[in-house]
Motif scaffolding. Structure first.
Motif, PDB file in Angstrom:
ATOM      1  N   UNK A 227      -0.196 -58.566  79.662  1.00  0.00           N
ATOM      2  CA  UNK A 227       0.026 -58.630  78.216  1.00  0.00           C
ATOM      3  C   UNK A 227       0.991 -57.526  77.769  1.00  0.00           C
ATOM      4  N   UNK A 228       0.835 -56.340  78.366  1.00  0.00           N
ATOM      5  CA  UNK A 228       1.730 -55.220  78.062  1.00  0.00           C
ATOM      6  C   UNK A 228       3.155 -55.546  78.494  1.00  0.00           C
ATOM      7  N   UNK A 229       3.274 -56.107  79.689  1.00  0.00           N
ATOM      8  CA  UNK A 229       4.591 -56.465  80.227  1.00  0.00           C
ATOM      9  C   UNK A 229       5.259 -57.527  79.369  1.00  0.00           C
ATOM     10  N   UNK A 230       4.489 -58.526  78.963  1.00  0.00           N
ATOM     11  CA  UNK A 230       5.041 -59.611  78.144  1.00  0.00           C
ATOM     12  C   UNK A 230       5.457 -59.112  76.765  1.00  0.00           C
ATOM     13  N   UNK A 231       4.789 -58.071  76.292  1.00  0.00           N
ATOM     14  CA  UNK A 231       5.151 -57.487  74.998  1.00  0.00           C
ATOM     15  C   UNK A 231       6.434 -56.665  75.113  1.00  0.00           C
ATOM     16  N   UNK A 232       6.578 -55.929  76.223  1.00  0.00           N
ATOM     17  CA  UNK A 232       7.737 -55.047  76.403  1.00  0.00           C
ATOM     18  C   UNK A 232       8.993 -55.821  76.800  1.00  0.00           C
ATOM     19  N   UNK A 233       8.845 -56.814  77.694  1.00  0.00           N
ATOM     20  CA  UNK A 233      10.007 -57.589  78.147  1.00  0.00           C
ATOM     21  C   UNK A 233       9.679 -59.083  78.036  1.00  0.00           C
ATOM     22  N   UNK A 234       9.549 -59.595  76.816  1.00  0.00           N
ATOM     23  CA  UNK A 234       9.115 -60.982  76.623  1.00  0.00           C
ATOM     24  C   UNK A 234      10.079 -62.012  77.214  1.00  0.00           C
ATOM     25  N   UNK A 235       9.501 -62.989  77.886  1.00  0.00           N
ATOM     26  CA  UNK A 235      10.257 -64.126  78.432  1.00  0.00           C
ATOM     27  C   UNK A 235      11.362 -63.726  79.410  1.00  0.00           C
ATOM     28  N   UNK A 236      11.257 -62.533  79.989  1.00  0.00           N
ATOM     29  CA  UNK A 236      12.222 -62.131  81.024  1.00  0.00           C
ATOM     30  C   UNK A 236      11.798 -62.762  82.350  1.00  0.00           C
TER      31      UNK A 236
END
Length: 316
Positions: A227-236
């Motif tokens: 969830x943290x990763x998706x918030x920081x780099x969304x849809x990468x």
């Protein structure tokens, strides 16, 4: 600005955008060796060896004595299968900058491939005698022991290296791998979490920790990190691959494939996409296709332990 955004793009797996930014920098500063080296590295990550070689040769014309240029040329030679010539370039790279851990990693891995590890043990032991206060000879010896399956000796050497470089994430990463080999996963987890304290903005290390948590069947904590990763780099590509990895751990093949397809549209040559495609093919029972994907992963990311392990599994 372009340099900062290019680095961010690489950590997220957005290679095409990264290439555009480095080309813009070259237009502004055509003799910047640093830029040529980073552009070459991205071409290699995409499996475009000829373009990478051309870029590294341009870098060499601007500055002959640059570690990263020799390292890049070595990587090109590795992708061609010219490993002995690659060793020569790696020796030049190490001579220019002994502290560059990546040079040692590839230098030692090639010797491992040829079965020459005993030859380089004495080399690194000799460096320790000459330079006992440097981190890299202990790291090199630790990596040799790790590849030889000597986990305790490996851990001891990595621990010694950290005395002289307490904030080096590469050393913590390999010590974590040695702890896993030694059966001490709780210590490995501590090292991986330490890396995130050092490299808080590096999403690749977040992905590594997510994978490890899944191996320990700690899906809940893995989801928190996701969830943290998706918030920081969304849809990468990286966050989509991380999501697909969690989906696979939950046997949700449909969502995993959907995320990989989205990632593939952005960067089809991203090595993690190839690796996870192999995992999906294997789960479906298509073993020949899985092996093809794992080998493709190693084309983009030579000597990556996870992909190497999968290829070796098929060869048993």
């Amino acid at each position: 600005i372009y340099a900062k955004s290019a680095f961010i793009y690489q950590s997220q797996g957005k290679y095409k955008k990264e290439i555009k930014d480095y080309k813009k920098i070259i237009e502004l500063v055509p003799d910047n060796v640093w830029t040529y080296n980073h552009l070459g590295a991205v071409y290699l990550l995409r499996g475009e060896r000829e373009k990478a070689t051309e870029v590294y040769k341009k870098a060499m014309k601007n500055e002959e004595h640059f570690c990263e240029t020799h390292l890049g040329l070595a990587m090109c030679l590795i992708s061609e299968g010219k490993l002995l010539h690659a060793i020569e370039e790696l020796e030049h790279a190490i001579e220019e900058d002994p502290s560059n851990m990546e040079s040692h990693i590839f230098y030692i891995n090639i010797h491992h491939k040829f079965g020459f590890l005993p030859r380089v043990i004495d080399k690194y032991k000799g460096i320790i005698k000459e330079k006992p206060d440097e981190d890299y000879p202990y790291f090199g010896l630790g990596l040799i022991y790790f590849l030889m399956g000597k986990s305790e000796e490996s851990i001891n050497m990595f621990t010694e290296a950290l005395k002289y470089s307490i904030d080096n994430p590469v050393i913590y990463y390999y010590r974590a791998k040695a702890y896993i080999l030694h059966g001490k996963k709780e210590f490995a987890l501590w090292d991986l979490r330490t890396i995130l304290n050092i490299e808080q903005k590096n999403p690749e290390y977040v992905y590594i920790l997510i994978n490890f948590l899944l191996e320990m069947n700690n899906i809940n904590e893995a989801k928190v990190l996701l969830a943290t990763l998706e918030e920081e780099v969304p849809s990468s590509p990286l966050s989509l691959c991380a999501g697909a990895t969690v989906n696979l751990a939950e046997n949700n093949m449909k969502e995993a494939e959907e995320k990989l397809n989205k990632a593939r549209k952005q960067e089809a040559k991203y090595y993690i996409i190839q690796y996870l495609s192999g995992k999906i093919a294997e789960k479906k029972g298509n073993l020949s296709q899985a092996l093809k994907y794992y080998k493709q992963t190693l084309k983009y990311k030579p000597f990556w332990e996870e992909a190497k392990r999968e290829v070796e599994k098929f060869q048993v």
